[in-house]
Design a protein around this motif. Sequence first.
Motif, short mmCIF file in Angstrom:
data_model
loop_
_atom_site.label_atom_id
_atom_site.label_comp_id
_atom_site.label_asym_id
_atom_site.label_seq_id
_atom_site.Cartn_x
_atom_site.Cartn_y
_atom_site.Cartn_z
N ALA A 148 61.54 32.70 46.26
CA ALA A 148 60.37 31.83 46.01
C ALA A 148 60.37 30.73 47.05
O ALA A 148 61.24 29.86 47.05
N GLN A 185 59.10 34.28 38.99
CA GLN A 185 59.29 33.02 39.70
C GLN A 185 58.73 31.84 38.91
O GLN A 185 59.33 30.78 38.87
N ASN A 197 65.29 34.83 44.11
CA ASN A 197 63.93 35.35 43.90
C ASN A 197 63.07 35.28 45.16
O ASN A 197 61.99 35.82 45.19
N ASN A 214 65.86 30.37 42.12
CA ASN A 214 64.48 30.79 42.37
C ASN A 214 64.20 30.93 43.86
O ASN A 214 63.54 31.87 44.30
#
Length: 144
Positions: free
Chosen positions: A89, A57, A87, A83
């Motif tokens: 995040a 991240q 991910n 992200n």
Amino acid sequence: MIGLERISVEEAIDLIENRRDERRERLEERNRFAMELIGLGRLKEAKKLIEESTSEQLTMFARAEDCENCGELEEAAKLYWHNIFVNGADASANFKRLMDVLELLNRCDCEMKVAKIYLHFADRYEIGAIENKIEELKGRLASI
């Protein structure tokens, strides 16, 4: 941008939450394994495993910042969204930077969607500012 234009706020929130849960489970498993390595005196391996689990991240965020600083705003927006969405995040910096980039790109509709998603993940100290941003965006969208 990985479906930001096509996905609903609710769908995005559900998918991000699922990815966060998956990531958390992988991180916990890696941490357990790292502790086993430490117990066996394999400190270098444990350190590498811990670093790998947090770097994805951060690396993505740094790449997005680099693109943003070089004026590659579309690419920066894609990376910030990746992200967040892929991910999982949910750090406020990802949302704030993405909203700033989308504002520069004059993508008010996407900025509104990100703000609404961000509102779901924000801590209580950020909620007022995000709600104000949403109201500002409503005004801008109404004038288009």
